[in-house]
Design a protein around this motif. Sequence first.
Motif, mmCIF file in Angstrom:
data_model
loop_
_atom_site.group_PDB
_atom_site.id
_atom_site.type_symbol
_atom_site.label_atom_id
_atom_site.label_comp_id
_atom_site.label_asym_id
_atom_site.label_seq_id
_atom_site.Cartn_x
_atom_site.Cartn_y
_atom_site.Cartn_z
ATOM 1 N N GLY A 1 0.718 5.167 -2.529
ATOM 2 C CA GLY A 1 2.062 5.086 -1.938
ATOM 3 C C GLY A 1 3.108 5.899 -2.669
ATOM 4 O O GLY A 1 4.291 5.536 -2.655
ATOM 5 N N CYS A 2 2.714 7.007 -3.312
ATOM 6 C CA CYS A 2 3.682 7.785 -4.096
ATOM 7 C C CYS A 2 4.595 8.625 -3.201
ATOM 8 O O CYS A 2 5.680 9.017 -3.601
ATOM 9 N N GLY A 3 4.133 8.945 -1.991
ATOM 10 C CA GLY A 3 4.997 9.655 -1.047
ATOM 11 C C GLY A 3 5.009 11.165 -1.185
ATOM 12 O O GLY A 3 5.725 11.849 -0.445
ATOM 13 N N LEU A 4 4.216 11.713 -2.132
ATOM 14 C CA LEU A 4 4.241 13.161 -2.340
ATOM 15 C C LEU A 4 3.772 13.913 -1.095
ATOM 16 O O LEU A 4 4.330 14.947 -0.715
ATOM 17 N N CYS A 5 2.746 13.379 -0.423
ATOM 18 C CA CYS A 5 2.224 14.045 0.776
ATOM 19 C C CYS A 5 3.284 14.088 1.877
ATOM 20 O O CYS A 5 3.354 15.055 2.648
ATOM 21 N N VAL A 6 4.107 13.041 1.928
ATOM 22 C CA VAL A 6 5.188 13.012 2.921
ATOM 23 C C VAL A 6 6.146 14.169 2.661
ATOM 24 O O VAL A 6 6.561 14.882 3.568
ATOM 25 N N LYS B 1 -4.782 -3.608 -4.790
ATOM 26 C CA LYS B 1 -3.528 -3.206 -5.439
ATOM 27 C C LYS B 1 -2.800 -4.394 -6.055
ATOM 28 O O LYS B 1 -1.706 -4.771 -5.620
ATOM 29 N N SER B 2 -3.422 -4.986 -7.069
ATOM 30 C CA SER B 2 -2.814 -6.161 -7.680
ATOM 31 C C SER B 2 -1.497 -5.875 -8.403
ATOM 32 O O SER B 2 -0.623 -6.744 -8.403
ATOM 33 N N PRO B 3 -1.293 -4.691 -9.035
ATOM 34 C CA PRO B 3 -0.022 -4.513 -9.749
ATOM 35 C C PRO B 3 1.209 -4.693 -8.860
ATOM 36 O O PRO B 3 2.224 -5.220 -9.311
ATOM 37 N N SER B 4 1.134 -4.283 -7.599
ATOM 38 C CA SER B 4 2.307 -4.429 -6.728
ATOM 39 C C SER B 4 2.633 -5.905 -6.519
ATOM 40 O O SER B 4 3.804 -6.280 -6.443
ATOM 41 N N ILE B 5 1.609 -6.745 -6.444
ATOM 42 C CA ILE B 5 1.870 -8.176 -6.276
ATOM 43 C C ILE B 5 2.416 -8.774 -7.570
ATOM 44 O O ILE B 5 3.329 -9.593 -7.555
ATOM 45 N N LEU C 1 3.802 10.183 7.414
ATOM 46 C CA LEU C 1 4.819 9.138 7.281
ATOM 47 C C LEU C 1 4.260 8.055 6.381
ATOM 48 O O LEU C 1 3.067 8.014 6.120
ATOM 49 N N GLU C 2 5.150 7.169 5.932
ATOM 50 C CA GLU C 2 4.666 6.015 5.175
ATOM 51 C C GLU C 2 4.922 4.747 5.975
ATOM 52 O O GLU C 2 5.999 4.571 6.543
ATOM 53 N N ALA C 3 3.930 3.881 5.989
ATOM 54 C CA ALA C 3 4.071 2.609 6.695
ATOM 55 C C ALA C 3 3.679 1.487 5.741
ATOM 56 O O ALA C 3 2.784 1.658 4.919
ATOM 57 N N PRO C 4 4.377 0.337 5.818
ATOM 58 C CA PRO C 4 4.024 -0.768 4.929
ATOM 59 C C PRO C 4 2.685 -1.380 5.322
ATOM 60 O O PRO C 4 2.373 -1.499 6.502
ATOM 61 N N ALA D 1 4.000 -6.070 0.670
ATOM 62 C CA ALA D 1 3.463 -4.887 1.337
ATOM 63 C C ALA D 1 3.697 -3.676 0.448
ATOM 64 O O ALA D 1 4.647 -3.639 -0.324
ATOM 65 N N VAL D 2 2.795 -2.726 0.526
ATOM 66 C CA VAL D 2 2.967 -1.467 -0.200
ATOM 67 C C VAL D 2 2.994 -0.339 0.819
ATOM 68 O O VAL D 2 2.364 -0.429 1.867
ATOM 69 N N PRO D 3 3.717 0.749 0.515
ATOM 70 C CA PRO D 3 3.707 1.878 1.441
ATOM 71 C C PRO D 3 2.370 2.616 1.381
ATOM 72 O O PRO D 3 1.819 2.803 0.299
ATOM 73 N N VAL D 4 1.870 2.964 2.538
ATOM 74 C CA VAL D 4 0.639 3.750 2.619
ATOM 75 C C VAL D 4 0.896 4.918 3.568
ATOM 76 O O VAL D 4 1.535 4.746 4.607
ATOM 77 N N ALA D 5 0.422 6.092 3.175
ATOM 78 C CA ALA D 5 0.658 7.276 4.005
ATOM 79 C C ALA D 5 -0.160 7.211 5.285
ATOM 80 O O ALA D 5 -1.273 6.682 5.305
ATOM 81 N N GLU D 6 0.422 7.739 6.346
ATOM 82 C CA GLU D 6 -0.265 7.832 7.638
ATOM 83 C C GLU D 6 -0.007 9.212 8.219
ATOM 84 O O GLU D 6 1.103 9.734 8.114
ATOM 85 N N VAL D 7 -1.033 9.783 8.833
ATOM 86 C CA VAL D 7 -0.904 11.132 9.401
ATOM 87 C C VAL D 7 -0.881 11.031 10.924
ATOM 88 O O VAL D 7 -1.690 10.327 11.519
ATOM 89 N N ASP D 8 0.070 11.737 11.531
ATOM 90 C CA ASP D 8 0.078 11.870 12.991
ATOM 91 C C ASP D 8 -0.789 13.081 13.337
ATOM 92 O O ASP D 8 -0.375 14.225 13.125
#
Lengths: 304, 134
Positions: free
Chosen positions: A113-118, A160-164, A127-130, A71-78
């Motif tokens: 999934g860099c997390g900068l927006c968080v 997103k093959s590099p993460s695998i 938030l970030e969710a897998p 799994a990779v982190p992906v940003a999510e907006v509330d």
Amino acid sequence: MIHADKAGGGAPYVLAIASGKGGTGKTLVATNAAVLAAATGLRVVLADCDVEAPNDHLFLRCVTESASPVAVPVAEVDPSACSACGRCRDVCAYGAVRILGASAIVFDELCKGCGLCVDVCPEHAVLEAPRRVGEVVSGPVEGRPGLSLVTGRLDVGQVKSPSIIRSVRAAAAALAGDLVVLDAPPGVACSAVAAVRGSDLLLLVTEPTVFGLHDLELSLRLGRDLDLPMAVVLNREGTGEADIEGLCRSWGVPIVARIPFDRRIAQVYARGDLVADELPELAQVLPELLEVLPGISRRGVMSL
Amino acid sequence: MSSPGGTGPRGTRSARVAVSALGASLDDRVDERFGRAAFLLVVDPETLAMESVDNTANRDALQGAGLGAAETVSARGATAVITGHLGPKAFQALRVAGIDGFDGTGKTVRQAIAALNDGRLEPLAEGESHTGLT
């Protein structure tokens, strides 16, 4: 190049098998080299990093011992907390965050999934969710003592093959063998970089065609940029006129094995069998190839 | 942001239509590309008052051009888009923003607006990705 520590029984020697052009024989070389190395008594892990189309398992029956999702982190907006200020959009280098209507929205496939927006959200609305993108399967190979296979598989529709690939390499390293053979994806894009970065030897498989020559040069440039020691396997020797030898000479990169253009190899491969088993006289080039791996050959002698 | 077609605060202004166009005037043709259109014209369909937005930044984006264009027209209060083709990401973004897409292929901006006013434009469905790879 310092290989001394590799011979001392520390981290495994990592042999990355790659090519700029697809279909030059990466899998042929990787599967046979892994089997032959294991037959000398080495503990070998074959890591199939071609996660968009893994195929080493077609030649080696793997007893699945573990299958782990990646799994990779992906940003999510509330949206209820979002004030649509746009800071997340402004910092996103990939254009994955957009302000639409009264809220920011993240487009999954562009998010890295860099997390900068968080970090920059003043409302703590991001938030970030897998998010699952694929899986890594591993286990021993039936009938091949000392050989394990780790396979990465990208889910259909994911990019997103590099993460695998990084997960495959981590799983292979965790199996603590003497030698890790990485079967890299073709090309020189991010997935190939993820597969070969930091390896002990980049072994480039090519063929004497114009495409083979052109894409070998791309691969040589990649290896140089990543500061990797390199060697070349010339496959299907006799099938074309391109001057692979001249290119290798100008780069100072040795051709360490030559595989003839031979119909029997294609037949064995198409059946899902191994040249190492069926055409041992042709497979002799591969043990010679292993001699170029200083740590391996020394340790191979030690273990015999 | 200037709002030539706007008549009031958010929520009470009149409908606006965003049209992807090959040029910056009402008599230029509809650009069949949305994300990589030359211009995005935001038009008041009653008065034909118009704001033209140069879409160069989105057009030259490596990826996400359709998302950028969707954001551009959403921020300018568009409630409908006239173009020729919407890729999956642009389609999704416009849907999130509550903006409907219509097919204006082959028309000038002026003709397309008139046709939309008369209810003669076909709604656009989600199309194929232009890039194939992301």
